[in-house]
Every structure is written in structure tokens, then in C-alpha cells.
Write an enzyme that holds these catalytic residues in place. Structure first.
Site, PDB file in Angstrom:
ATOM      1  CE  LYS A   1      27.099  -4.082  -8.782  1.00 39.86           C
ATOM      2  NZ  LYS A   1      27.346  -3.060  -9.815  1.00 39.86           N
TER       3      LYS A   1
ATOM      4  NE  ARG B   1      -1.735  -2.227   2.796  1.00 37.52           N
ATOM      5  CZ  ARG B   1      -1.850  -3.504   2.447  1.00 37.52           C
ATOM      6  NH1 ARG B   1      -2.862  -3.903   1.755  1.00 37.52           N
ATOM      7  NH2 ARG B   1      -0.933  -4.384   2.811  1.00 37.52           N
ATOM      8  CB  THR B   2       3.532   2.502   2.208  1.00 33.29           C
ATOM      9  OG1 THR B   2       2.810   2.117   3.374  1.00 33.29           O
ATOM     10  CG2 THR B   2       4.211   3.833   2.451  1.00 33.29           C
TER      11      THR B   2
ATOM     12  CG  HIS C   1       4.203   4.040   8.552  1.00 33.19           C
ATOM     13  ND1 HIS C   1       4.233   4.885   7.459  1.00 33.19           N
ATOM     14  CD2 HIS C   1       3.802   2.829   8.070  1.00 33.19           C
ATOM     15  CE1 HIS C   1       3.859   4.210   6.385  1.00 33.19           C
ATOM     16  NE2 HIS C   1       3.599   2.968   6.724  1.00 33.19           N
TER      17      HIS C   1
ATOM     18  NE  ARG D   1       7.505   0.638   4.635  1.00 30.81           N
ATOM     19  CZ  ARG D   1       6.249   0.171   4.622  1.00 30.81           C
ATOM     20  NH1 ARG D   1       6.013  -1.061   4.201  1.00 30.81           N
ATOM     21  NH2 ARG D   1       5.243   0.905   5.018  1.00 30.81           N
TER      22      ARG D   1
END
Ligand code: NCD
Length: 308
Positions: free
Chosen positions: A87, A58-59, A136, A108
Site C-alpha cells: 500500500k 531453507r533459511t 548471508h 531477507r
């Protein structure tokens, strides 16, 4: 300024819901309401980077939909494996690169404080889409928008938070904001998943009215909103501990008769088994409404950060 009050977001980072006061939050919710049906291509030529170091449906997609509906463009990644971090490139170098490609960064990350770190490195505004168990803030704006739309107010409501209050970042952000709106907060969880003493003391110092319990049915008839959360399996060091707690609470349609008829059942989603599917078709269900509201709220956030 097009709208009465300022959100204070123009050119700024949004890292913690603390970054906005109550008036600014209300201004953002007002703007989101106006933007629900408005798809003006005001972000033509702007680029958003979606940096998702942790899974999201959703986000990530609602930010992307919001940006594209306003005419902007999106770059990014949804897992680390496809990036040069694999890497051995540092987080710092990654952000220093991306801020030259994009006008805003949505991030996120599993580590608490990572969004703040990114904001210190980045020349462009950074929006926290979840940093570990910490915060959040944009989900909280979605949650408050949904509460206000469904209940016609936020002030004075009694909100019950059920589930993983220890690791749930949506709980930490929403409880912090709801406190500003003089809500009564009821924290319902197994002992192991309670909010930290530090968090509760912080609420106490601000004079917030709250209660802590593990007995949902004792408090059920007091609640205007029941905010259910998933046990955050990925935050457990000990899988055995998770297995002991999994399935320790579950809401179903029959239980709703113990609540106020108007109780709003919310969940940031994804759900695992905390809410039975027979709740989905009740008038109390608000979790799919939250998901739907996410686009309007994130359009408003982006418009404000870009100073439109
Ligand atoms: C939440 C999250 O990622 O914190 N989901 C969301 O953003 N809507 C909740 C969760 O993962 O349990």
C-alpha cells in the site's frame, strides 16, 4: 557463560560475517554441535519475526524450526504482497512496527545494505538472512559448521568456489570467513561472473592466498571443498545475458574422479542444474547435510543473541 568462549552475539545484530572474529565463530560452532540434539524450551515467551522480502525455503524454515524447537514463537511474512508495503508503507515504518511485536528480527531483502538499515531502525537485534548480493552470514556459519563436521577442521583447507561469484552472497560471506581460517581460495567462474576487483583486492591486502580461473578441471585435484552456486538469475538486468551463461557449468558423478576422493561437494541450495542428481548418492555430497545442519546452527545463533 555456559560455554568457554563468547560468540559476542548477546543482544547484538548479525549483519555481516565480519561481525564475528574467528574465535567467536568457533565458539558458535561449538555451541551448535552441543545443540544438535538438544531441544530445551529456553526461548519460551520469546517472539521472532521472519521478514522475507525475497523467496526462501531453507533459511526461513530452518530459522522457524530452530525458534519453535526452543519453545519460541514466530510471526512474519514470506512475500511483500501480503503486507502494507504493497500500500506504500515505508521500509522504516515496517521495521518500527515489527520491533514492537518481536524480540528478534530475521530479514531477507533484495537490496544490499537493507539488513544494516533495519538494524539502525530496530530496537531489537536484527539478523541478516541475505541482503541482495552482499552477505548471508548465517549461511556461512552453516557452511563452516558442515566443513568442520565433515573434515574435522577448517584451517588450511583449499576451497573452490564455483559459479556465480559476482552475485552470490553466500560466496561473499563464506570467502570472507574462510580467509580468517587461512584457507586457500580458488575462484572458478565464467569471466562475467567473477568476483569484483574490490573484493579480490580486499583479500589480497589481508594476505589471503587465492587464485582466479575459469578452468575447473585444471584445479580440480587441489580442492578439499567444492562450493557450487546457482547463477543468480534474479540479479541480472539483462535476461539475454543470463540465458547465455545458464548451464555454463555442471558437476556430475563422472567428473568426481578428477577430484580428491575426499572432496566435499557443497551448495547452499536451491540448485537449478549445476549439480546433477547422480552426485546426490555419492560420499562427496554435502549439500543436504548443510540443509540439515541449518537448524542446529540457527538454534545456536538465536540462543546466543538472546544471551542464553
Ligand atoms: C542462497 C541464498 O538465498 O542466497 N540460499 C540459501 O539461503 N540457502 C543461495 C541461492 O539463492 O542461490
Amino acid at each position: 557463560m555456559l560455554f568457554g568462549k563468547s560468540t559476542g552475539l548477546k543482544g547484538k545484530d548479525l549483519i555481516n560475517i565480519h561481525d564475528m572474529n574467528k574465535d567467536q565463530i568457533n565458539a558458535l560452532l561449538d555451541r551448535a554441535a552441543k545443540m544438535e540434539s538438544c531441544d530445551k524450551k529456553k526461548l519460551d515467551g520469546k517472539m521472532m519475526a521472519n521478514l522475507f522480502f525475497e523467496p526462501s525455503t531453507r533459511t526461513r524454515l530452518s530459522f522457524e524450526a530452530a525458534m519453535k524447537r526452543m519453545g519460541g514463537e514466530v510471526i512474519g511474512f514470506d512475500h511483500v504482497d501480503s503486507t502494507s508495503l504493497k500500500k506504500g508503507e515505508s521500509f522504516k515504518d515496517t521495521i518500527k512496527m515489527v520491533d514492537q511485536y518481536a524480540d528478534v528480527i530475521v530479514i531477507r531483502h533484495p537490496s544490499e545494505g537493507s539488513a544494516k538499515d533495519a538494524a539502525e531502525i530496530s530496537k531489537v537485534p536484527v539478523i541478516n538472512a541475505g541482503d541482495g548480493s552482499n552477505q548471508h552470514p548465517t549461511q556461512t556459519l552453516v557452511d563452516l559448521y558442515t566443513i568442520r563436521k565433515e573434515k574435522k577442521k577448517i584451517e588450511g583447507l583449499t576451497i573452490g568456489f564455483l559459479g556465480d561469484l559476482k552475485f552470490g552472497r553466500t560466496v561473499h560471506s563464506l570467502a570472507t570467513a574462510a580467509a580468517e581460517f587461512d584457507c586457500n581460495l580458488v575462484f572458478i567462474s565464467p569471466q562475467e561472473l567473477r568476483l569484483s576487483d574490490a573484493f579480490l583486492n580486499g583479500l589480497g591486502q589481508k594476505g589471503v592466498k587465492y587464485e582466479v580461473t575459469n578452468d575447473l578441471m585444471r584445479v580440480a585435484d587441489q580442492l578439499d571443498v567444492l562450493y557450487v552456486t546457482r547463477i543468480q538469475k534474479e540479479r541480472f538486468e539483462d535476461e539475454e545475458k543470463y540465458n547465455q551463461l545458464a548451464g555454463s557449468y555442471k558437476i556430475n558423478k563422472a567428473m568426481l574422479s578428477s577430484f580428491k576422493p575426499s572432496v566435499l561437494v557443497m551448495h547452499p541450495l536451491p540448485r537449478v542444474d549445476e549439480i546433477a542428481e547422480d552426485v546426490d548418492d555419492t560420499k562427496n555430497q554435502a549439500y543436504f547435510k548443510q540443509a540439515a545442519n541449518a537448524v542446529a546452527v540457527r538454534k545456536a545463533i538465536l540462543a546466543e543473541v538472546f544471551g542464553l
